[in-house]
Scaffold this motif. Structure first.
Motif, short mmCIF file in Angstrom:
data_model
loop_
_atom_site.label_atom_id
_atom_site.label_comp_id
_atom_site.label_asym_id
_atom_site.label_seq_id
_atom_site.Cartn_x
_atom_site.Cartn_y
_atom_site.Cartn_z
N GLY A 26 62.26 -67.58 40.11
CA GLY A 26 61.76 -68.12 41.37
C GLY A 26 60.26 -68.31 41.37
O GLY A 26 59.66 -68.64 40.36
N VAL A 27 59.64 -68.09 42.52
CA VAL A 27 58.21 -68.29 42.67
C VAL A 27 57.48 -67.19 41.93
O VAL A 27 57.57 -66.03 42.28
N ASP A 28 56.75 -67.56 40.89
CA ASP A 28 56.19 -66.49 40.06
C ASP A 28 54.80 -66.77 39.51
O ASP A 28 54.29 -66.00 38.74
N TYR A 29 54.18 -67.87 39.90
CA TYR A 29 52.78 -68.09 39.54
C TYR A 29 51.93 -67.99 40.80
O TYR A 29 52.13 -68.75 41.75
N GLY A 30 50.97 -67.08 40.81
CA GLY A 30 49.98 -67.04 41.87
C GLY A 30 48.72 -67.72 41.38
O GLY A 30 48.24 -67.42 40.29
N VAL A 31 48.22 -68.67 42.14
CA VAL A 31 47.08 -69.46 41.66
C VAL A 31 46.02 -69.57 42.74
O VAL A 31 46.30 -69.43 43.94
N ILE A 32 44.78 -69.81 42.30
CA ILE A 32 43.72 -70.21 43.21
C ILE A 32 43.53 -71.71 43.09
O ILE A 32 43.38 -72.23 41.98
N ASP A 33 43.57 -72.41 44.22
CA ASP A 33 43.18 -73.80 44.25
C ASP A 33 41.65 -73.81 44.29
O ASP A 33 41.04 -73.46 45.31
N THR A 34 41.03 -74.19 43.20
CA THR A 34 39.57 -74.07 43.10
C THR A 34 38.83 -75.08 43.97
O THR A 34 37.62 -74.94 44.17
N THR A 35 39.53 -76.06 44.51
CA THR A 35 38.87 -77.03 45.39
C THR A 35 38.78 -76.51 46.83
O THR A 35 37.90 -76.92 47.58
N THR A 36 39.70 -75.61 47.20
CA THR A 36 39.72 -75.08 48.57
C THR A 36 39.46 -73.58 48.63
O THR A 36 39.12 -73.06 49.70
N GLY A 37 39.66 -72.88 47.52
CA GLY A 37 39.54 -71.43 47.51
C GLY A 37 40.80 -70.72 47.95
O GLY A 37 40.88 -69.48 47.89
N LYS A 38 41.82 -71.45 48.40
CA LYS A 38 43.06 -70.83 48.88
C LYS A 38 43.90 -70.30 47.72
O LYS A 38 43.84 -70.82 46.60
N VAL A 39 44.69 -69.27 48.01
CA VAL A 39 45.64 -68.73 47.03
C VAL A 39 47.03 -69.27 47.37
O VAL A 39 47.46 -69.21 48.53
N LEU A 40 47.71 -69.81 46.36
CA LEU A 40 49.03 -70.40 46.51
C LEU A 40 50.01 -69.73 45.56
O LEU A 40 49.61 -69.16 44.54
N SER A 41 51.29 -69.80 45.88
CA SER A 41 52.33 -69.37 44.94
C SER A 41 53.15 -70.58 44.54
O SER A 41 53.55 -71.39 45.39
N TYR A 42 53.37 -70.72 43.23
CA TYR A 42 54.11 -71.86 42.67
C TYR A 42 55.40 -71.40 42.02
O TYR A 42 55.43 -70.36 41.35
N ASP A 43 56.44 -72.21 42.21
CA ASP A 43 57.66 -72.02 41.44
C ASP A 43 57.38 -72.54 40.03
O ASP A 43 56.96 -73.69 39.86
N ARG A 44 57.62 -71.72 39.03
CA ARG A 44 57.26 -72.13 37.67
C ARG A 44 58.05 -73.34 37.18
O ARG A 44 57.66 -73.99 36.22
N TYR A 45 59.16 -73.65 37.84
CA TYR A 45 59.96 -74.78 37.41
C TYR A 45 59.67 -76.05 38.21
O TYR A 45 60.25 -77.10 37.92
N ASP A 46 58.81 -75.97 39.21
CA ASP A 46 58.59 -77.14 40.06
C ASP A 46 57.17 -77.08 40.62
O ASP A 46 56.90 -76.37 41.58
#
Length: 210
Positions: free
Chosen positions: A118-138
Protein backbone atom coordinates in the motif's frame (compact mmCIF):
# COMPACT_ATOMS: atom_id res chain seq x y z
CA UNK A 1 1.26 27.04 7.14
CA UNK A 2 3.55 25.12 9.48
CA UNK A 3 2.33 24.83 13.06
CA UNK A 4 5.72 24.02 14.57
CA UNK A 5 9.17 25.55 14.13
CA UNK A 6 12.65 24.10 14.08
CA UNK A 7 13.22 25.82 17.44
CA UNK A 8 10.21 23.92 18.86
CA UNK A 9 11.83 20.66 17.77
CA UNK A 10 15.16 21.60 19.38
CA UNK A 11 13.34 22.24 22.68
CA UNK A 12 11.70 18.81 22.48
CA UNK A 13 15.07 17.24 21.67
CA UNK A 14 16.68 18.92 24.67
CA UNK A 15 13.85 17.68 26.90
CA UNK A 16 14.19 14.10 25.62
CA UNK A 17 17.94 13.45 25.20
CA UNK A 18 17.55 9.67 25.45
CA UNK A 19 15.95 9.66 22.01
CA UNK A 20 17.62 12.54 20.22
CA UNK A 21 21.16 12.18 21.54
CA UNK A 22 21.56 8.83 19.80
CA UNK A 23 22.16 10.68 16.54
CA UNK A 24 24.65 11.43 15.23
CA UNK A 25 26.03 8.11 16.43
CA UNK A 26 27.18 4.94 14.76
CA UNK A 27 25.90 2.70 11.99
CA UNK A 28 27.43 -0.74 11.44
CA UNK A 29 30.33 0.33 13.62
CA UNK A 30 30.99 3.54 11.67
CA UNK A 31 30.90 6.91 13.38
CA UNK A 32 28.27 9.20 11.89
CA UNK A 33 28.39 12.98 11.95
CA UNK A 34 25.93 15.56 10.58
CA UNK A 35 26.48 16.39 6.91
CA UNK A 36 28.74 19.20 5.80
CA UNK A 37 27.23 22.06 3.83
CA UNK A 38 29.28 20.77 0.89
CA UNK A 39 27.57 17.38 0.97
CA UNK A 40 24.10 18.91 1.32
CA UNK A 41 24.68 21.06 -1.75
CA UNK A 42 26.10 18.12 -3.73
CA UNK A 43 23.05 15.98 -2.98
CA UNK A 44 20.66 18.82 -3.81
CA UNK A 45 22.44 19.26 -7.14
CA UNK A 46 22.38 15.52 -7.85
CA UNK A 47 18.63 15.34 -7.11
CA UNK A 48 17.96 18.68 -8.85
CA UNK A 49 16.05 20.06 -5.85
CA UNK A 50 16.46 22.55 -3.04
CA UNK A 51 15.61 21.10 0.36
CA UNK A 52 12.98 23.03 2.36
CA UNK A 53 14.59 25.07 5.12
CA UNK A 54 13.17 23.03 8.02
CA UNK A 55 14.39 19.72 6.56
CA UNK A 56 17.80 21.21 5.80
CA UNK A 57 18.14 22.49 9.39
CA UNK A 58 17.10 19.13 10.88
CA UNK A 59 19.56 17.06 8.86
CA UNK A 60 22.31 19.63 9.41
CA UNK A 61 21.87 19.20 13.18
CA UNK A 62 21.15 15.46 13.53
CA UNK A 63 22.03 13.87 10.18
CA UNK A 64 18.90 11.74 10.22
CA UNK A 65 16.26 11.05 12.84
CA UNK A 66 15.31 7.75 14.44
CA UNK A 67 12.45 8.53 16.80
CA UNK A 68 12.02 5.15 18.46
CA UNK A 69 12.18 1.57 17.30
CA UNK A 70 9.79 1.87 14.33
CA UNK A 71 9.83 5.53 13.36
CA UNK A 72 12.49 7.48 11.54
CA UNK A 73 13.38 9.80 8.68
CA UNK A 74 16.11 9.53 6.04
CA UNK A 75 18.84 12.13 5.92
CA UNK A 76 22.51 12.80 5.23
CA UNK A 77 25.77 12.56 7.13
CA UNK A 78 29.49 13.08 6.76
CA UNK A 79 31.37 14.91 4.02
CA UNK A 80 32.61 12.34 1.52
CA UNK A 81 29.94 11.48 -1.10
CA UNK A 82 31.96 8.47 -2.31
CA UNK A 83 31.47 6.85 1.09
CA UNK A 84 28.04 8.25 1.83
CA UNK A 85 26.23 7.10 -1.31
CA UNK A 86 26.69 3.42 -0.43
CA UNK A 87 25.13 3.81 3.02
CA UNK A 88 21.50 2.93 3.91
CA UNK A 89 18.87 5.35 5.20
CA UNK A 90 20.04 8.24 3.05
CA UNK A 91 17.69 10.55 1.22
CA UNK A 92 19.61 10.34 -2.07
CA UNK A 93 19.59 6.55 -2.33
CA UNK A 94 15.93 6.15 -1.35
CA UNK A 95 14.79 8.92 -3.70
CA UNK A 96 16.75 7.45 -6.61
CA UNK A 97 15.10 4.06 -6.00
CA UNK A 98 11.61 5.59 -5.91
CA UNK A 99 12.20 7.65 -9.05
CA UNK A 100 13.41 4.56 -10.89
CA UNK A 101 10.81 2.09 -9.63
CA UNK A 102 7.62 4.19 -9.68
CA UNK A 103 8.43 7.41 -11.51
CA UNK A 104 8.31 9.56 -8.38
CA UNK A 105 7.93 13.22 -9.42
CA UNK A 106 11.28 15.02 -9.70
CA UNK A 107 10.30 17.68 -7.17
CA UNK A 108 9.89 15.05 -4.42
CA UNK A 109 12.46 13.44 -2.10
CA UNK A 110 11.83 10.32 -0.03
CA UNK A 111 12.09 10.70 3.75
CA UNK A 112 10.67 7.32 4.80
CA UNK A 113 9.81 4.04 3.14
CA UNK A 114 7.42 1.41 4.48
CA UNK A 115 8.41 -2.07 3.25
CA UNK A 116 4.81 -3.26 3.54
CA UNK A 117 2.00 -3.06 1.02
CA UNK A 118 0.00 0.00 0.00
CA UNK A 119 1.03 3.58 0.71
CA UNK A 120 4.64 3.30 1.71
CA UNK A 121 6.70 6.24 0.44
CA UNK A 122 6.76 9.38 2.56
CA UNK A 123 8.09 12.31 0.57
CA UNK A 124 8.69 16.04 0.81
CA UNK A 125 7.41 18.08 -2.11
CA UNK A 126 10.36 20.45 -2.34
CA UNK A 127 8.34 23.07 -4.20
CA UNK A 128 5.78 23.47 -1.39
CA UNK A 129 7.52 21.98 1.66
CA UNK A 130 4.52 19.70 2.28
CA UNK A 131 4.91 16.05 3.29
CA UNK A 132 2.96 13.55 1.16
CA UNK A 133 2.47 9.79 1.18
CA UNK A 134 2.66 7.92 -2.13
CA UNK A 135 1.50 4.48 -3.13
CA UNK A 136 4.65 2.87 -4.50
CA UNK A 137 2.69 1.36 -7.36
CA UNK A 138 0.91 4.54 -8.47
CA UNK A 139 2.62 7.93 -8.55
CA UNK A 140 -0.77 9.57 -9.13
CA UNK A 141 -2.13 8.18 -5.84
CA UNK A 142 -1.00 10.30 -2.90
CA UNK A 143 -2.27 11.95 0.27
CA UNK A 144 -1.11 15.02 2.15
CA UNK A 145 0.38 14.18 5.55
CA UNK A 146 1.39 17.59 6.90
CA UNK A 147 2.17 21.16 5.90
CA UNK A 148 5.89 20.83 6.66
CA UNK A 149 8.60 18.37 7.61
CA UNK A 150 8.79 19.62 11.21
CA UNK A 151 5.00 19.26 11.54
CA UNK A 152 5.38 15.67 10.31
CA UNK A 153 8.07 14.96 12.93
CA UNK A 154 5.80 16.28 15.69
CA UNK A 155 2.91 14.18 14.41
CA UNK A 156 5.05 11.05 14.59
CA UNK A 157 6.37 11.96 18.04
CA UNK A 158 2.78 12.39 19.24
CA UNK A 159 1.62 9.08 17.77
CA UNK A 160 4.63 7.15 19.10
CA UNK A 161 4.96 8.77 22.53
CA UNK A 162 3.85 5.68 24.48
CA UNK A 163 6.09 3.37 22.45
CA UNK A 164 9.06 5.63 23.16
CA UNK A 165 8.22 5.72 26.87
CA UNK A 166 8.17 1.92 26.98
CA UNK A 167 11.30 1.45 24.87
CA UNK A 168 13.41 4.02 26.72
CA UNK A 169 11.93 3.64 30.20
CA UNK A 170 11.22 7.35 30.70
CA UNK A 171 8.14 9.57 30.27
CA UNK A 172 8.16 11.65 27.13
CA UNK A 173 8.45 15.34 28.00
CA UNK A 174 6.65 18.09 26.09
CA UNK A 175 8.19 21.51 26.87
CA UNK A 176 5.69 24.13 28.00
CA UNK A 177 6.26 26.13 24.81
CA UNK A 178 4.68 23.39 22.63
CA UNK A 179 2.11 21.89 25.00
CA UNK A 180 -0.84 23.86 23.59
CA UNK A 181 0.03 22.88 20.01
CA UNK A 182 0.50 19.24 20.98
CA UNK A 183 -2.84 19.22 22.82
CA UNK A 184 -4.52 20.34 19.58
CA UNK A 185 -2.81 17.51 17.71
CA UNK A 186 -3.84 14.95 20.32
CA UNK A 187 -7.49 15.96 19.85
CA UNK A 188 -7.12 15.69 16.08
CA UNK A 189 -5.42 12.29 16.38
CA UNK A 190 -7.70 11.02 19.16
CA UNK A 191 -8.87 7.85 17.39
CA UNK A 192 -5.43 6.38 16.56
CA UNK A 193 -4.04 7.54 19.91
CA UNK A 194 -6.87 5.76 21.76
CA UNK A 195 -6.13 2.60 19.77
CA UNK A 196 -2.41 2.84 20.58
CA UNK A 197 -3.12 3.47 24.27
CA UNK A 198 -5.35 0.40 24.44
CA UNK A 199 -2.68 -1.69 22.73
CA UNK A 200 0.09 -0.50 25.06
CA UNK A 201 -2.11 -0.89 28.15
CA UNK A 202 -2.56 -4.56 27.22
CA UNK A 203 1.16 -4.91 26.52
CA UNK A 204 2.15 -3.43 29.88
CA UNK A 205 -0.40 -5.61 31.69
CA UNK A 206 0.98 -8.71 29.96
CA UNK A 207 4.53 -7.82 30.93
CA UNK A 208 3.52 -7.12 34.53
CA UNK A 209 1.74 -10.51 34.84
CA UNK A 210 4.45 -12.51 33.07
Amino acid sequence: MSKYTFEDLVEVANANPTIFNRFPGTLDGKQLTPPSERLVKLIEKALEVTFPEDYRRVISKWGYLALGKDCGFFGLWGDDPRVFLDEPFNVFQETAIARDSMGLPKNCVVIWSDPGEGVDYGVIDTTTGKVLSYDRYDKDSYEEVSDSFVDCVFQELTLHRRANEIIYGAPFQWPESVQEKVAEDMLRLKEPLDEYDELFDRFEETVKNA
